[in-house]
Design a protein around this motif. Structure first.
Motif, PDB file in Angstrom:
ATOM      1  N   SER A 147      47.813  42.492  48.682  1.00  5.94           N
ATOM      2  CA  SER A 147      46.889  41.363  48.675  1.00  5.94           C
ATOM      3  C   SER A 147      46.169  41.257  50.012  1.00  5.94           C
ATOM      4  O   SER A 147      46.797  41.314  51.073  1.00  5.94           O
ATOM      5  CB  SER A 147      47.656  40.076  48.379  1.00  5.94           C
ATOM      6  N   GLY A 148      44.849  41.159  49.991  1.00  6.72           N
ATOM      7  CA  GLY A 148      44.050  41.058  51.194  1.00  6.72           C
ATOM      8  C   GLY A 148      43.694  42.395  51.822  1.00  6.72           C
ATOM      9  O   GLY A 148      42.909  42.452  52.777  1.00  6.72           O
ATOM     10  N   ALA A 192      29.310  38.039  41.859  1.00 12.22           N
ATOM     11  CA  ALA A 192      30.685  38.540  41.869  1.00 12.22           C
ATOM     12  C   ALA A 192      31.665  37.540  42.479  1.00 12.22           C
ATOM     13  O   ALA A 192      32.815  37.444  42.042  1.00 12.22           O
ATOM     14  CB  ALA A 192      30.744  39.869  42.623  1.00 12.22           C
ATOM     15  N   VAL A 193      31.218  36.774  43.514  1.00  9.34           N
ATOM     16  CA  VAL A 193      32.148  35.882  44.227  1.00  9.34           C
ATOM     17  C   VAL A 193      32.050  34.440  43.744  1.00  9.34           C
ATOM     18  O   VAL A 193      32.799  33.586  44.220  1.00  9.34           O
ATOM     19  CB  VAL A 193      31.896  35.936  45.746  1.00  9.34           C
ATOM     20  N   LEU A 203      37.770  42.154  44.763  1.00  6.48           N
ATOM     21  CA  LEU A 203      36.389  42.613  44.688  1.00  6.48           C
ATOM     22  C   LEU A 203      36.374  44.119  44.411  1.00  6.48           C
ATOM     23  O   LEU A 203      37.052  44.892  45.098  1.00  6.48           O
ATOM     24  CB  LEU A 203      35.643  42.348  45.997  1.00  6.48           C
ATOM     25  N   LEU A 204      35.623  44.532  43.392  1.00 11.84           N
ATOM     26  CA  LEU A 204      35.444  45.940  43.065  1.00 11.84           C
ATOM     27  C   LEU A 204      33.996  46.301  43.368  1.00 11.84           C
ATOM     28  O   LEU A 204      33.074  45.729  42.784  1.00 11.84           O
ATOM     29  CB  LEU A 204      35.759  46.192  41.591  1.00 11.84           C
ATOM     30  N   ARG A 249      40.014  38.538  50.783  1.00 10.55           N
ATOM     31  CA  ARG A 249      40.058  39.094  49.428  1.00 10.55           C
ATOM     32  C   ARG A 249      40.529  40.547  49.478  1.00 10.55           C
ATOM     33  O   ARG A 249      40.357  41.238  50.472  1.00 10.55           O
ATOM     34  CB  ARG A 249      38.677  39.047  48.757  1.00 10.55           C
ATOM     35  N   THR A 250      41.118  40.972  48.373  1.00 10.57           N
ATOM     36  CA  THR A 250      41.441  42.387  48.204  1.00 10.57           C
ATOM     37  C   THR A 250      40.173  43.105  47.784  1.00 10.57           C
ATOM     38  O   THR A 250      39.487  42.685  46.851  1.00 10.57           O
ATOM     39  CB  THR A 250      42.523  42.558  47.125  1.00 10.57           C
TER      40      THR A 250
END
Length: 542
Positions: A363-364, A486-487, A494-495, A522-523
């Motif tokens: 995570s992150g 996306a956010v 996030l991809l 964010r990851t």
């Protein structure tokens, strides 16, 4: 496994749901057939009374016009009710196709030919609608009418009934033969028109090459050939169409002449088969004229049914395609990794793209996937989003299989940014929310500010309520809007899929700056040969 909502079941369900409409159709069909048979009988009675010197009552004259009016009303009612019923069938079929479309797996969608889905929704559904409006029910009405006329003729003059029974199959075969030739000519004309229509833009697009190579005469000859094929097909259509009506009219006249000659004969044996009164003769002539119209209609209705059967088969094939697997709400499962691939193997058909791939992302954490083109980097994103299931191994999001996550949960988990912006009809705000009511105006503004596009949007004519057009923003601004989209739902992951591939160096820096802001806390999993410059994260070779 075959889908339960195939075309026949949909039609039966619609018929049961609108049973009063179906009853109305049946009554209108039968009523119109009966009402069309009575006026000739009434007219025959009137003529017999007049030739016998009997006075006519006012009621019989009125009844003749009443039956003619009733026949027209019932015929009009039949057509109107059939159109309404056809529209109900169309609505039910398209609703079922729409529901099926939302349940198709990504693999099934990818296997669709271009325009195939549109063809099912438009062309094939229309053929099924035509099956009812001018197919089965119209054929049933025409057959009932022909049988009724033959029964009436049989009761009046058996000789003529036998003659009609002998001639009707010949006339029907002649009608079908002409219709098939006309259809073949029409199909040839459509194909030729299509080739001619395609030839023009192709010539314009390649005009410089044509001039350079001196191919103007060659292209001209081809275009003349296509136009000639169109002309020949139209000529064949006109020829068959022009000979059919005269042949039918001549046969009609011949039969009427035979009726008149035999009914006027003095031979007792002939009169036993063909003898009739003047009124009956007029009625029979009227019925003969009515027999030929259903024959012509029957040929077209058979053609309509054949076309509809093919449409039904294609619709059933679409409804039988594999559906997506069942999903469920995201359970609260603790995991040491945010994203994890465990010995994942996956391929498209026989082509294996990923072979025993394993990695994890905490995570992150921010990572970049690298590898040659076709190595499977974008495929990994599809697996993470649950669009595909691995053939072997597991793809886990917070300890849960990615394919088991419900669609309603995915936008809260994933934010996806592609290398090109996919615009939807609507305003700038709609581009960000994608019509998700859970995303408030405050969230929209926060996402736009985070992506660095807020001021640009505010400077538009109507701000966030400005209707979007392709020319509204620059390519870099569309990409910033894609980041805001996306956010907007505040996702955890996030991809980023080659998002700077189509940008110049200056615009790329603007987008990368926006991504730095969006990636905080964010990851991030990205695909790019330059994206790691701003993340500072680790690289994973695929």
């Amino acid at each position: 496994m075959k889908h339960k909502n195939h075309v026949l079941q949909i039609i039966i369900h619609t018929a049961i749901r609108f049973h009063w409409l179906c009853i109305g159709v049946v009554l209108a069909v039968l009523g119109s057939v009966v009402a069309s048979l009575i006026p000739p009988l009434v007219l025959g009675t009137v003529i017999d009374k007049m030739t016998a010197g009997t006075s006519l009552s006012f009621s019989i004259i009125v009844s003749y016009f009443v039956w003619i009016s009733l026949s027209g009303i019932l015929e009009s009612s039949r057509e109107s009710l059939l159109i309404v019923f056809g529209q109900k069938i169309t609505h039910a079929l398209r609703s079922s196709l729409s529901e099926k479309l939302t349940r198709l797996s990504a693999d099934s969608l990818n296997q669709q030919e271009p325009g195939a889905v549109v063809a099912r929704f438009v062309g094939d559904v229309n053929t099924v609608e035509t099956l009812f409006t001018s197919g089965i029910i119209s054929m049933f009405a025409d057959v009932c009418k022909m049988i009724s006329i033959l029964v009436i003729v049989w009761t009046k003059t058996r000789g003529l009934a036998l003659l009609l029974l002998a001639l009707l199959p010949v006339i029907f075969l002649f009608t079908r033969s002409v219709q098939k030739k006309i259809l073949a000519a029409q199909l040839a004309n459509r194909a030729a028109v299509s080739r001619a229509s395609n030839h023009i833009p192709e010539s314009i697009r390649c005009i410089r090459t044509i001039h350079t190579l001196g191919k103007e005469p060659y292209m001209e000859r081809h275009y003349d050939n296509y136009i000639g094929q169109c002309y020949q097909a139209i000529e064949r259509t006109n020829f068959f169409d022009s000979i059919y009506s005269p042949v039918i009219l001549i046969l009609n006249a011949i039969i009427v002449a035979i009726v008149m000659l035999f009914s006027a004969s003095s031979d007792p044996k002939i009169l036993a088969f063909f003898g009739m009164s003047a009124g009956t003769c007029v009625a029979i002539i009227n019925y003969i004229a009515q027999v030929f119209s259903p024959i012509e209609s029957l040929g077209m209705e058979i053609q309509t049914i054949q076309s509809a059967v093919a449409g039904v088969s294609r619709i059933n094939g679409f409804l039988d395609q594999p559906e997506r697997w069942a999903t469920e709400d995201m359970p609260n499962v603790s995991s040491s990794h945010c994203v994890e691939l465990r010995n994942v193997t996956f391929g498209y058909d026989e082509n294996v793209v990923l072979q025993n791939v394993s990695f994890s992302v905490d995570s992150g954490e921010q990572i970049t996937l690298s590898g040659r083109t076709g190595a499977g980097k974008t495929t990994i994103f599809k697996l993470l989003l649950g669009l595909y299931r691995p053939q072997k191994g597991e793809v886990l999001i917070n300890g849960v299989n990615a394919s088991a996550i419900a669609d309603s949960e995915k936008r809260k988990i994933f934010g996806y940014v592609n290398q090109s912006f996919q615009m939807v009809p609507g305003t700038v705000k709609d581009q960000i929310t994608l019509f998700d009511r859970s995303i408030t105006d405050e969230m929209v503004c926060a996402a736009a500010k985070l992506a660095g596009i807020h001021e640009t949007i505010c400077n538009l004519e109507r701000g966030y309520e400005t209707e979007c057009t392709p020319a509204l923003l620059s390519q870099g601004q569309w990409q910033l809007l894609s980041i805001a989209r996306a956010v907007a739902a505040e996702p955890q992951i996030l991809l980023l899929d080659e998002i700077t591939a189509n940008l110049d160096a200056e615009t790329e820096q603007t987008v990368l700056k926006a991504l730095c802001n969006a990636s905080t806390d964010r990851t991030v999993i990205s695909i790019s040969h330059r994206i790691y410059n701003f993340t500072g994260g680790k690289m994973i070779e695929i």
